[in-house]
Design an enzyme around this catalytic site. Structure first.
Site, mmCIF file in Angstrom:
data_model
loop_
_atom_site.group_PDB
_atom_site.id
_atom_site.type_symbol
_atom_site.label_atom_id
_atom_site.label_comp_id
_atom_site.label_asym_id
_atom_site.label_seq_id
_atom_site.Cartn_x
_atom_site.Cartn_y
_atom_site.Cartn_z
ATOM 1 N N ASP A 111 41.637 47.753 43.142
ATOM 2 C CA ASP A 111 40.333 47.830 43.800
ATOM 3 C C ASP A 111 40.378 48.868 44.907
ATOM 4 O O ASP A 111 41.425 49.115 45.521
ATOM 5 C CB ASP A 111 39.948 46.474 44.409
ATOM 6 C CG ASP A 111 39.667 45.420 43.353
ATOM 7 O OD1 ASP A 111 38.744 45.621 42.557
ATOM 8 O OD2 ASP A 111 40.392 44.402 43.331
ATOM 9 N N PRO A 129 33.539 44.113 41.119
ATOM 10 C CA PRO A 129 34.768 44.911 41.205
ATOM 11 C C PRO A 129 34.632 46.316 40.640
ATOM 12 O O PRO A 129 35.559 47.114 40.763
ATOM 13 C CB PRO A 129 35.771 44.085 40.384
ATOM 14 C CG PRO A 129 34.929 43.342 39.399
ATOM 15 C CD PRO A 129 33.649 43.039 40.103
ATOM 16 N N ASP A 146 41.077 44.704 35.150
ATOM 17 C CA ASP A 146 40.997 45.346 36.457
ATOM 18 C C ASP A 146 42.113 44.805 37.353
ATOM 19 O O ASP A 146 42.087 43.643 37.752
ATOM 20 C CB ASP A 146 39.634 45.057 37.085
ATOM 21 C CG ASP A 146 39.383 45.883 38.348
ATOM 22 O OD1 ASP A 146 40.252 46.687 38.710
ATOM 23 O OD2 ASP A 146 38.308 45.712 38.955
ATOM 24 N N SER A 160 45.061 52.048 22.441
ATOM 25 C CA SER A 160 45.971 51.638 21.366
ATOM 26 C C SER A 160 45.287 50.711 20.383
ATOM 27 O O SER A 160 44.276 50.076 20.686
ATOM 28 C CB SER A 160 47.214 50.915 21.883
ATOM 29 O OG SER A 160 47.899 51.704 22.827
#
Length: 794
Positions: free
Chosen positions: A323, A456, A320, A248
């Site tokens: 996981d 991560p 994030d 977006s």
């Protein structure tokens, strides 16, 4: 011969009668936009005016009556879409589509969205306004379900009507939240690359955030072991009958940046294209409340909206919030998994999936302390060590109903920010502007830090007690900017600046759009509504021009065929535009595909490479990796006793691109215009059946724009003759606080999801041409241009 003619005439007459009967039946399914309807549970007569684009303007004595009317009119235009979206999270698509939807159902059941919804509803304040207004909306939906017309899709698929519940609302928000998450699409691929080739190969992919130079400025003045996970989950989302959010743009200009001295608000959320589209527009007006909003199917409160006091919209934060953990079974007991304190029993959830025209399927979902084991939920991923999916949305308290209600009922900027703070997932950039000259950018999401050294972007160790340690941050640490000194806020899914020296982990998009937006905004201080409307459809990419110039330096200009010389000259003159009659984007896009293929596929393999093409890391690597002469990716590992160089790979890619275009589009390179290859079709879930396609689908159309320009019309790089546009602006909105009654919007196709409605596709041509229409809130004007539907109290 006479007998044959007679039989033929009878047959034609039979077909004509059947066609007339079918057309007559379809006419009975049209939405009702005028007249009177008697419904229960409203206190006074409520009037709905449908404007010239089918947007309902609801005038009621109180909010409860307005919400009941909203539910009814929303259902009559979008009941089929509501039915689809409420079935995804609880795994009920197989009930209507059969075994082809079974993979989808297994996966989403495994995530536990439905269980999270049940828990959230149990904790909801039943005396609170969010609950009461949501129930009034659902009452309106269910009254239409009971008394209104049946959508043709229900008849074709034999769907039994069942009442909508609050759990359906939560499940819808849960599905949309999952579609924002990126970890499951990227982490398995990155893990495979690291395991096979080492850390050196990761540098050019920018997972250390070194490839994110244009960042959102914060102002606090206020061995193919895992690739099947990534491939399968991406495929599930791409084939979902309800489109996922992707990206977006948004920017909000303070008075010092506008010609009128009032705030200008712009937003265009990027979502996978579908028919019907994502948003349903509705305007509610009653004595204590007014909002012109954009609603997801089957949800009571708008995610985008404005009134005379403020406007808000969203983009994806790309942080994030999920996981993947590699677990370890007890070798002596497969019902246990390893933890730092010993082996623990898996929790088992048993669910039954009803399958149309087949036997039901019993699904047993194993869960660890981190989340569900996804091996058995994904096809072709049954032989590896168990991998669990840990997701903030299902682990933290769910206040999504309170949040969305608060955003649409805020009395001031402080109340609005409090509503944002309720959202733990997904991570969103929520944009704000108001009539009091405030502009702001807030991020939602429960953010956290991991232990130092834990990456991560990789599949983590679920057994060491280190990788899963999370230090949750107070909401005050979330990136934001309120009335910054540079006089605007924006977001385009790019990375924010650090806070306290910490880079928030995420799957941020490259700087291309951010650079273009900030360059345009910084260099002008008298923006008008017309100016920003042109900016919303801007097709220029300065980054692509820089990439081209870098590539042309390497290509051997003296060793080119006729078509190659033409292509070289076209690229050399390119200003980065991606308009329908441009030739350069056709050549550039094909060149980029072959460059990517020749650079990455030998190491990744064909399956992983195709998945790589669908990731954000691919997009952000192009501009930087092409400059890196010493990148290890240049060498083709399949060639023995030879080490390829950047020059060899790029020259090969250029020649392959031109040859491909010559075979596909002819020998005159100057005729390879963008409109011949860049096209969009808005697809209905039943449009995949050839018989239904002309009735349900909208298009195919030529469309301007490309990947990662402001007019972000997205496709996957390939060697196909057409680049099928999958996603783009789901709406374009401009709210002008100097002239609030003349704010603008547009949808890709139309307001209604009913193929017999005049508003099924009446905005398609305007959207493609970059045009807009009014978001009307002046009652006098609305009455003059609208049909009138009156709800009478029973």
């Amino acid at each position: 011969m006479k007998k044959f003619k007679k039989v033929l005439l009878i047959f034609i007459s039979f077909i004509a009668v059947i066609s007339l009967l079918l057309y007559g039946y379809l006419l009975t399914t049209k939405p009702k936009y005028e007249g009177e309807i008697s419904i229960k549970n409203i206190s006074k007569e409520t009037t709905v005016y449908f404007d010239d684009y089918g947007v309902p303007h609801i005038y009621a004595d109180n909010q409860k009556d307005a919400m009941t009317a909203l539910g009814y009119v929303h259902a009559q235009d979008r009941l089929w879409q509501m039915e689809l979206i409420r079935r995804i999270a609880p795994g009920k698509l197989s009930e209507i589509f059969g075994t082809r939807a079974l993979k989808n159902d297994k996966f989403f059941i495994g995530l536990g969205i439905e269980e999270n919804s049940e828990k959230a509803i149990a904790q909801l304040d039943k005396n609170g306004k969010p609950y009461q207004m949501a129930m009034a909306y659902l009452d309106g939906v269910n009254q239409y379900l009971e008394n209104g017309k049946t959508p043709i899709e229900f008849t074709i698929l034999g769907i039994k009507k069942e009442k909508f519940t609050l759990k359906d609302v939560y499940n819808t928000f849960g599905y949309m939240s999952f579609s924002f998450a990126m970890a499951q699409k990227t982490d398995p691929l990155i893990t495979d690359i690291k395991n096979q080739y080492g850390e050196e190969y990761l540098k050019d992919l920018g997972i250390d955030y070194s490839l994110n130079p244009t960042r959102l400025k914060i102002s606090k003045e206020q061995a193919q072991q895992y690739i099947e996970i990534s491939k399968s989950i991406t495929t599930l989302l791409e084939n979902s009958p309800v489109p996922p959010f992707i990206g977006s743009n948004s920017w909000v200009l303070s008075p010092k940046k506008t010609k009128t001295g009032k705030v200008l608000f712009c937003n265009d959320p990027h979502i996978e294209y579908s028919q019907p589209g994502t948003w349903y527009e509705a305007h509610i007006s009653c004595p204590e409340y007014e909002m012109y909003g954009y609603y997801l199917a089957g949800t009571p409160f708008p995610l985008l909206g404005h009134n005379r006091d403020y406007a808000y919209g969203l983009t994806m934060f790309e942080n994030d919030d999920a996981d993947l953990f590699q677990e370890e079974n007890n070798p002596k007991n497969e019902n246990q998994y390893k933890t730092v304190t010993g082996f623990e029993n898996y929790k088992i959830r048993t669910k039954t999936i009803k399958v149309k025209d087949s036997t039901s399927v019993i699904l047993k979902v194993k869960e660890t302390q981190h989340g569900p084991i996804i091996n058995d939920l994904i096809a072709d991923f049954k032989t590896q060590k168990p991998v669990s999916f840990s997701w903030i949305y299902t682990q933290q308290p769910n206040k999504i109903l309170d949040a969305v209600y608060s955003l649409s009922r805020a009395k001031n900027i402080a109340e609005f920010q409090k509503g944002v703070s309720y959202i733990v997932a997904p991570g969103l950039n929520i944009m704000y502007g108001d009539a009091k000259n405030n502009v702001a950018w807030f991020t939602s999401g429960k953010l956290y830090k991991l232990e130092k050294g834990v990456n991560p972007n990789l599949i983590l160790n679920g057994t060491n007690g280190i990788d899963d340690k999370k230090q949750f941050l107070d909401y005050s640490k979330n990136p934001s900017a309120i009335n910054p000194s540079w006089n605007y806020v924006y977001s385009s899914n790019n990375m924010p600046e650090t806070i306290d020296g910490y880079n928030y982990p995420g799957y941020y998009l490259p700087e291309d759009r951010a650079r273009r937006i900030t360059n345009l905004l910084d260099n002008k201080s008298d923006w008008s509504k017309d100016d920003v409307s042109k900016m919303l459809t801007d097709n220029r990419s300065p980054v692509s021009v820089e990439v081209v110039q870098e590539l042309l330096l390497v290509i051997k200009a003296n060793d080119l065929s006729k078509q190659e010389k033409q292509a070289y000259e076209v690229l050399g003159k390119w200003n980065g535009s991606n308009n329908l009659n441009d030739v350069a984007p056709t050549i550039y896009t094909k060149l980029i595909y072959f460059y990517l293929k020749n650079t990455y596929q030998d190491e990744m393999g064909e399956i992983s490479f195709k998945q790589f093409l669908k990731t954000h890391i691919m997009k952000q690597s192009i501009a930087f990796q092409t400059k890196n002469i010493n990148s290890p990716w240049w060498d083709n590992i399949d060639t023995k006793n030879k080490k390829e160089t950047r020059n060899e790979i790029l020259n090969l890619s250029f020649k392959q691109a031109v040859l491909s275009l010559k075979n596909q589009l002819g020998t005159d390179a100057n005729s390879w215009t963008w409109n011949k290859v860049h096209k969009v079709e808005y697809k209905h879930p039943l449009g995949s059946v050839a018989l239904f396609k002309p009735f349900f689908n909208v298009g195919k159309f030529e469309i301007s724009g490309t990947n990662e320009v402001i007019n972000n019309t997205m496709f996957d790089y390939s060697d196909e003759i057409e680049h099928v546009v999958k996603a783009g602006p789901s709406t374009r909105r401009i709210v002008d606080f100097s002239d609030i009654e003349n704010s603008w919007s547009i949808l890709p196709t139309g307001q209604s999801g009913n193929p017999m409605s005049a508003h099924y596709n009446d905005q398609a041509e305007m959207y493609l041409q970059g045009k807009f229409r009014k978001m009307k809130i002046n009652k006098e004007e609305i009455i003059k241009t609208s049909t009138k539907l009156v709800f009478k109290a029973k």
